[in-house]
Design an enzyme around this catalytic site. Sequence first.
Site, mmCIF file in Angstrom:
data_model
loop_
_atom_site.group_PDB
_atom_site.id
_atom_site.type_symbol
_atom_site.label_atom_id
_atom_site.label_comp_id
_atom_site.label_asym_id
_atom_site.label_seq_id
_atom_site.Cartn_x
_atom_site.Cartn_y
_atom_site.Cartn_z
ATOM 1 N N ASP A 165 14.087 3.503 7.376
ATOM 2 C CA ASP A 165 13.332 2.877 6.277
ATOM 3 C C ASP A 165 14.266 2.292 5.218
ATOM 4 O OD1 ASP A 165 11.140 3.815 7.598
ATOM 5 O OD2 ASP A 165 10.189 4.732 5.854
ATOM 6 N N PRO A 220 0.857 -1.190 0.000
ATOM 7 C CA PRO A 220 0.000 0.000 0.000
ATOM 8 C C PRO A 220 0.895 1.243 0.000
ATOM 9 C CG PRO A 220 -0.137 -1.164 2.125
ATOM 10 C CD PRO A 220 0.775 -1.965 1.239
ATOM 11 N N SER A 262 7.944 4.109 -0.208
ATOM 12 C CA SER A 262 8.849 5.016 -0.936
ATOM 13 C C SER A 262 10.291 4.514 -0.840
ATOM 14 C CB SER A 262 8.695 6.467 -0.466
ATOM 15 O OG SER A 262 9.302 6.666 0.774
ATOM 16 N N ALA A 263 10.708 4.054 0.325
ATOM 17 C CA ALA A 263 12.086 3.546 0.462
ATOM 18 C C ALA A 263 12.270 2.304 -0.401
ATOM 19 C CB ALA A 263 12.388 3.220 1.926
ATOM 20 N N GLY A 271 2.898 3.822 5.703
ATOM 21 C CA GLY A 271 3.779 3.427 6.800
ATOM 22 C C GLY A 271 4.485 2.105 6.587
ATOM 23 N N LEU A 272 4.329 1.505 5.415
ATOM 24 C CA LEU A 272 5.016 0.226 5.161
ATOM 25 C C LEU A 272 6.260 0.405 4.283
ATOM 26 C CD1 LEU A 272 2.195 -2.461 4.802
ATOM 27 C CD2 LEU A 272 3.612 -1.926 6.769
ATOM 28 N N GLY A 273 6.740 1.625 4.204
ATOM 29 C CA GLY A 273 8.029 1.846 3.530
ATOM 30 C C GLY A 273 7.960 1.772 2.016
HETATM 31 O O1 PMV Z 1 7.664 6.742 6.359
HETATM 32 P P1 PMV Z 1 7.101 5.950 7.490
HETATM 33 O O2 PMV Z 1 5.671 6.175 7.739
HETATM 34 O O3 PMV Z 1 7.497 4.531 7.385
HETATM 35 O O4 PMV Z 1 7.834 6.489 8.824
HETATM 36 C C1 PMV Z 1 9.214 6.494 8.991
HETATM 37 C C2 PMV Z 1 9.615 6.470 10.417
HETATM 38 C C3 PMV Z 1 9.757 7.796 11.131
HETATM 39 O O5 PMV Z 1 10.426 7.498 12.352
HETATM 40 C C4 PMV Z 1 8.423 8.439 11.442
HETATM 41 C C5 PMV Z 1 10.595 8.786 10.330
HETATM 42 C C6 PMV Z 1 12.061 8.408 10.210
HETATM 43 O O6 PMV Z 1 12.707 8.944 9.317
HETATM 44 O O7 PMV Z 1 12.569 7.611 11.008
#
Ligand code: PMV
Length: 307
Positions: free
Chosen positions: A133, A82, A90-91, A86-88
């Site tokens: 991430d 998704p 973009s990374a 919050g499941l990364g």
């Molecule tokens: O991008 P997310 O939703 O997976 O969040 C990353 C984790 C945070 O701690 C919120 C940001 C970070 O850079 O560590």
Amino acid sequence: MRIVSSAPGKVILSGEHAVVYGEPAIVAAVQMRTRVFVKEGRKESKARQHNNLIESVLSVISEQAPGVKTDKIVIEVETTLPIGSGLGSSASLAASIVGGISAYFHLGWDREKINDVTYLAEKMVHGNPSGVDNTAVVYGGLLRFERGMQGEANILQNLTVHKILQKIWLIDSGKPEETTGEMVGQVREQYIKNPVVMTDYFARIGSISRTLQYDLEHDKFSPDWIGENERLLEQLGVVGERAKKIIADIEKLGGYAKVCGAGGVKSGSGVLLAYHPDDAKFEQWLRSRGYTYFQDHIGGEGWRIDA
Ligand code: PMV
């Protein structure tokens, strides 16, 4: 020539937001992956949904490897993750592109370099990411990650995946309206207003990560850390009303749940991590409520070349 390169998504078990301030996070790659196809062609990519991110990643790659002709390739994207929840995602996309381009142009970048370049791309998109991430999706497995503060190196430690973690559920509380960068920025504002209180919250989250690591290493598991971590994330102001209600309902049912990522307050807060001792009962409940949920195996393989 065509290169297929892929990287998993990730789930933060403990330590989101506090990790930006140097506290440890426990993070795992998941099985869901992003796969990119790098091949010769004209620049119009079919991956319109991801165009901005792809452009940012390509511009970082061009700075790192000025000889690379990124205008001569096409990048296609397939993902089971998704997006922006919050499941990364973009990374995972950034790492797949960086690794795929390194293979396509024979740059010879090793995993560490791919991680470093993916971090630079994350920085361009999110502002001040901790690096958790990109590290999780490039290395895979279950990791303890600690950001090196004041120029020190990040600390990265592989942990063995405890079988109880396969019982973790991921539940969609709705896509956040805010980006990760905005949520990290909101926490920063609170920190500037109230440094003593916020530093205490971060330290308490860090100590939950340390206890979780100890328990996993000693084959112990008590789900109490999930609720404790969630309460602290609520104090940081990153959990919206919709997610709070779902979490309260899960707790009434004898389960545990927390936000697992940057969160969100205006509407959804992204994916929730949950545990319930009775899987069958919990799944029936999730289904009766109509939630989108997964029980993805924690500890997926990191970035790799598929073909
Ligand atoms: O991008 P997310 O939703 O997976 O969040 C990353 C984790 C945070 O701690 C919120 C940001 C970070 O850079 O560590």
